[in-house]
Design a protein around this motif. Sequence first.
Motif, PDB file in Angstrom:
ATOM      1  N   LEU A  83       0.869  -1.175   0.000  1.00 12.70           N
ATOM      2  CA  LEU A  83       0.000   0.000   0.000  1.00 12.70           C
ATOM      3  C   LEU A  83       0.903   1.222   0.000  1.00 12.70           C
ATOM      4  O   LEU A  83       1.705   1.400   0.915  1.00 12.70           O
ATOM      5  N   THR A  84       0.799   2.055  -1.021  1.00 15.63           N
ATOM      6  CA  THR A  84       1.666   3.224  -1.094  1.00 15.63           C
ATOM      7  C   THR A  84       0.898   4.498  -0.770  1.00 15.63           C
ATOM      8  O   THR A  84      -0.255   4.649  -1.160  1.00 15.63           O
TER       9      THR A  84
ATOM     10  N   PRO B 203       0.695  -7.555  -5.169  1.00 16.38           N
ATOM     11  CA  PRO B 203      -0.454  -6.670  -5.363  1.00 16.38           C
ATOM     12  C   PRO B 203      -0.127  -5.238  -4.927  1.00 16.38           C
ATOM     13  O   PRO B 203       0.222  -5.009  -3.773  1.00 16.38           O
ATOM     14  N   LEU B 204      -0.237  -4.305  -5.863  1.00 21.54           N
ATOM     15  CA  LEU B 204       0.034  -2.899  -5.569  1.00 21.54           C
ATOM     16  C   LEU B 204      -1.278  -2.167  -5.336  1.00 21.54           C
ATOM     17  O   LEU B 204      -2.210  -2.280  -6.136  1.00 21.54           O
ATOM     18  N   THR B 205      -1.335  -1.421  -4.251  1.00 23.79           N
ATOM     19  CA  THR B 205      -2.494  -0.601  -3.927  1.00 23.79           C
ATOM     20  C   THR B 205      -1.994   0.773  -3.506  1.00 23.79           C
ATOM     21  O   THR B 205      -0.828   0.938  -3.166  1.00 23.79           O
TER      22      THR B 205
ATOM     23  N   VAL C 272     -10.479   8.391   3.309  1.00 20.77           N
ATOM     24  CA  VAL C 272      -9.527   8.144   2.237  1.00 20.77           C
ATOM     25  C   VAL C 272     -10.096   7.067   1.322  1.00 20.77           C
ATOM     26  O   VAL C 272     -11.099   6.429   1.646  1.00 20.77           O
ATOM     27  N   ALA C 273      -9.428   6.850   0.205  1.00 16.08           N
ATOM     28  CA  ALA C 273      -9.766   5.749  -0.693  1.00 16.08           C
ATOM     29  C   ALA C 273      -8.538   4.870  -0.855  1.00 16.08           C
ATOM     30  O   ALA C 273      -7.438   5.372  -1.083  1.00 16.08           O
ATOM     31  N   PHE C 274      -8.716   3.570  -0.676  1.00 16.29           N
ATOM     32  CA  PHE C 274      -7.698   2.594  -1.033  1.00 16.29           C
ATOM     33  C   PHE C 274      -8.067   2.115  -2.424  1.00 16.29           C
ATOM     34  O   PHE C 274      -9.210   1.731  -2.678  1.00 16.29           O
ATOM     35  N   CYS C 275      -7.114   2.138  -3.347  1.00 15.64           N
ATOM     36  CA  CYS C 275      -7.409   1.737  -4.715  1.00 15.64           C
ATOM     37  C   CYS C 275      -6.381   0.726  -5.209  1.00 15.64           C
ATOM     38  O   CYS C 275      -5.238   0.726  -4.780  1.00 15.64           O
TER      39      CYS C 275
END
Length: 188
Positions: free
Chosen positions: A104-105, A137-139, A158-161
């Motif tokens: 998660l970045t 998996p990149l988020t 926030v939004a995690f995408c």
Amino acid sequence: MAIITIIGAGMMGSALAFPARENGNEVRLVGTHLDAEIIETCIRSNRHPKFTRDFPEGLEYYQIEELETALEGADLVIGGVSSFGVEWFGEVILPKIPDGMPVLTVTKGLMDMPDGSLICYPDYWQQKLDALGKNVPLTAVGGPCTSYELVAHDQTEVAFCGKDMAVLEKLRAIMETDYYHISLSTDV
């Protein structure tokens, strides 16, 4: 309980340690090669030098030379580097992350490619992973949330995408609190 390794002891990476630890997770904060003094301060005081509040009890602190130890058994890596650290993270950190471990970045922005095109940082990192033959998996997290709001426990959204909704739901379950509200999107 999940094991979360945060790489980058800047303000936002460090601030994410609050909801992560308060949810009962094991949290390991790893400084980059530029964060040695910050990590030393955290070890001595249990507080980031820019924050007015101590970290939740139980955080573990690591220098970058201890990265492999900090990654052992982790369920999630949070990339807490600034835009200036994107290439470093892609070259140094991504090759060390085991297949299947989500990243998660918090870093937002676009990479200027040699052909003049612009791509978002997760797409840039995906190119690095593809070249390595790795499945990570990149988020990404986006929203009007600041590090100070997280540390103060202000209400924020926030939004995690990312591409995999199941991974996003898992990350939300790990990170969401009564003050850190998370929406999900497949639109990076």
